[in-house]
Motif scaffolding. Structure first.
Motif, PDB file in Angstrom:
ATOM      1  N   ASP A  84       0.844  -1.183   0.000  1.00 27.08           N
ATOM      2  CA  ASP A  84       0.000   0.000   0.000  1.00 27.08           C
ATOM      3  C   ASP A  84       0.883   1.238   0.000  1.00 27.08           C
ATOM      4  O   ASP A  84       1.474   1.599   1.017  1.00 27.08           O
ATOM      5  CB  ASP A  84      -0.905  -0.008   1.231  1.00 27.08           C
ATOM      6  N   THR A 111       2.864  -3.114   8.034  1.00 27.63           N
ATOM      7  CA  THR A 111       1.492  -2.607   7.884  1.00 27.63           C
ATOM      8  C   THR A 111       1.186  -2.194   6.450  1.00 27.63           C
ATOM      9  O   THR A 111       0.019  -2.047   6.095  1.00 27.63           O
ATOM     10  CB  THR A 111       1.230  -1.418   8.829  1.00 27.63           C
ATOM     11  N   ASN A 112       2.191  -2.017   5.625  1.00 27.11           N
ATOM     12  CA  ASN A 112       1.985  -1.653   4.221  1.00 27.11           C
ATOM     13  C   ASN A 112       1.703  -2.857   3.338  1.00 27.11           C
ATOM     14  O   ASN A 112       1.387  -2.696   2.166  1.00 27.11           O
ATOM     15  CB  ASN A 112       3.204  -0.907   3.671  1.00 27.11           C
ATOM     16  N   GLU A 165      -0.411  -5.286   1.761  1.00 33.75           N
ATOM     17  CA  GLU A 165      -1.839  -5.356   1.478  1.00 33.75           C
ATOM     18  C   GLU A 165      -2.262  -6.774   1.093  1.00 33.75           C
ATOM     19  O   GLU A 165      -3.264  -7.283   1.572  1.00 33.75           O
ATOM     20  CB  GLU A 165      -2.160  -4.379   0.333  1.00 33.75           C
ATOM     21  N   LYS A 176      -2.820 -13.416   2.248  1.00 31.62           N
ATOM     22  CA  LYS A 176      -3.261 -12.183   2.890  1.00 31.62           C
ATOM     23  C   LYS A 176      -4.023 -11.391   1.835  1.00 31.62           C
ATOM     24  O   LYS A 176      -3.579 -11.277   0.694  1.00 31.62           O
ATOM     25  CB  LYS A 176      -2.065 -11.381   3.406  1.00 31.62           C
ATOM     26  N   LYS A 213      -6.392  -7.732   1.352  1.00 32.61           N
ATOM     27  CA  LYS A 213      -6.862  -6.462   1.893  1.00 32.61           C
ATOM     28  C   LYS A 213      -6.392  -6.254   3.334  1.00 32.61           C
ATOM     29  O   LYS A 213      -7.142  -5.813   4.196  1.00 32.61           O
ATOM     30  CB  LYS A 213      -8.384  -6.361   1.796  1.00 32.61           C
ATOM     31  N   GLY A 214      -5.129  -6.621   3.573  1.00 32.81           N
ATOM     32  CA  GLY A 214      -4.516  -6.388   4.873  1.00 32.81           C
ATOM     33  C   GLY A 214      -4.833  -7.407   5.947  1.00 32.81           C
ATOM     34  O   GLY A 214      -4.391  -7.270   7.086  1.00 32.81           O
ATOM     35  N   ARG A 215      -5.585  -8.461   5.617  1.00 37.36           N
ATOM     36  CA  ARG A 215      -5.960  -9.453   6.623  1.00 37.36           C
ATOM     37  C   ARG A 215      -5.485 -10.837   6.185  1.00 37.36           C
ATOM     38  O   ARG A 215      -5.616 -11.209   5.014  1.00 37.36           O
ATOM     39  CB  ARG A 215      -7.463  -9.450   6.834  1.00 37.36           C
TER      40      ARG A 215
END
Length: 187
Positions: free
Chosen positions: A113, A136-137, A139, A149, A151-153
Motif C-alpha cells: 500500500d 502494515t503496508n 496489502e 493475505k 486487503k490487509g488481513r
C-alpha cells in the motif's frame, strides 16, 4: 549465529551480491523491511567510517569501493537475491523455476500500500519500500499461487488461536527453564 557488521563490501569485492534473509529473531524482527533498512544503514556506516579514516575533511570516494547501497539494489537483495547473476541462477541453478515473475515459474508476490500515510508523499518507490514501509503496508500476499493475505488481513488463520499457542509455548519454555517471567525485563 554471528552478530556484527555484514561483510557486504567484502562480498562485492569478490563479485557477489548479498541475499537478505533471517534464521532467528534474536536481535531484530525478521521482516524484510527491517532487514533492508538495517543492511542499508550498516553499509552506509561502514563506508562513512572508511571515508572518515582517510583523514581527509573533503569526502571523496574510496578507490576500489562501491558506494553505499542504493534503495533499488537493497530491495533486490531482499527479493531476487541481488543483481545478476542472481543467486537462483548462479549458485542454486534454480533460474528455470524461480528468480523472476515469468509464466510457469514459482513466485511469492506481495502487494504494498503506497497510499498509506507513512510513505506520503511518495516520491521514490524503491526509497519508500526500503526506508519508510513496514509490515502494515503489506496489502496482499500470494504464495505459490495461493492468496495468504487479502486487503490487509490474513486468510485462513485464526490469529487469536495462534496468539494463545505462542503464549502457551512461551509459558512452557520459561517454566521448564525455571525462569520467572518478567515481560518488562530489567530496566
Amino acid at each position: 549465529m554471528r552478530h556484527g557488521i555484514p561483510p557486504i563490501l567484502k562480498m562485492q569485492s569478490l563479485g557477489m551480491e548479498p541475499s537478505l534473509s533471517s534464521d532467528v529473531e534474536v536481535t531484530m524482527t525478521a521482516d524484510f523491511f527491517t532487514q533492508m533498512r538495517s543492511a542499508m544503514t550498516m553499509q552506509r556506516m561502514v563506508v562513512n567510517q572508511m571515508i572518515l579514516e582517510q583523514g581527509d575533511v573533503h569526502l571523496r570516494p574510496i578507490s576500489g569501493r562501491r558506494r553505499p547501497r542504493a534503495h533499488r539494489r537493497c530491495s533486490m537483495c531482499a527479493t531476487c537475491c541481488g543483481s545478476p547473476p542472481s543467486t537462483a541462477r548462479s549458485t542454486l541453478r534454480l533460474d528455470g523455476k524461480t528468480g523472476s515473475l515469468t509464466p510457469g515459474k514459482e513466485a511469492d508476490i506481495i502487494l504494498l500500500d503506497a497510499t498509506a500515510l507513512n510513505v506520503a508523499p511518495l516520491n521514490s518507490v524503491p526509497g519508500a519500500v526500503v526506508s519508510l514501509m513496514d509490515r502494515t503496508n503489506v496489502e496482499t500476499v500470494i504464495v505459490a499461487g495461493k492468496v495468504r493475505k487479502w486487503k490487509g488481513r490474513l486468510v485462513g488463520v485464526d490469529v487469536n488461536h495462534l496468539r494463545r499457542q505462542l503464549e502457551a509455548s512461551r509459558d512452557h519454555i520459561f517454566a521448564a527453564a525455571g525462569i520467572p517471567q518478567n515481560v518488562f525485563g530489567q530496566w
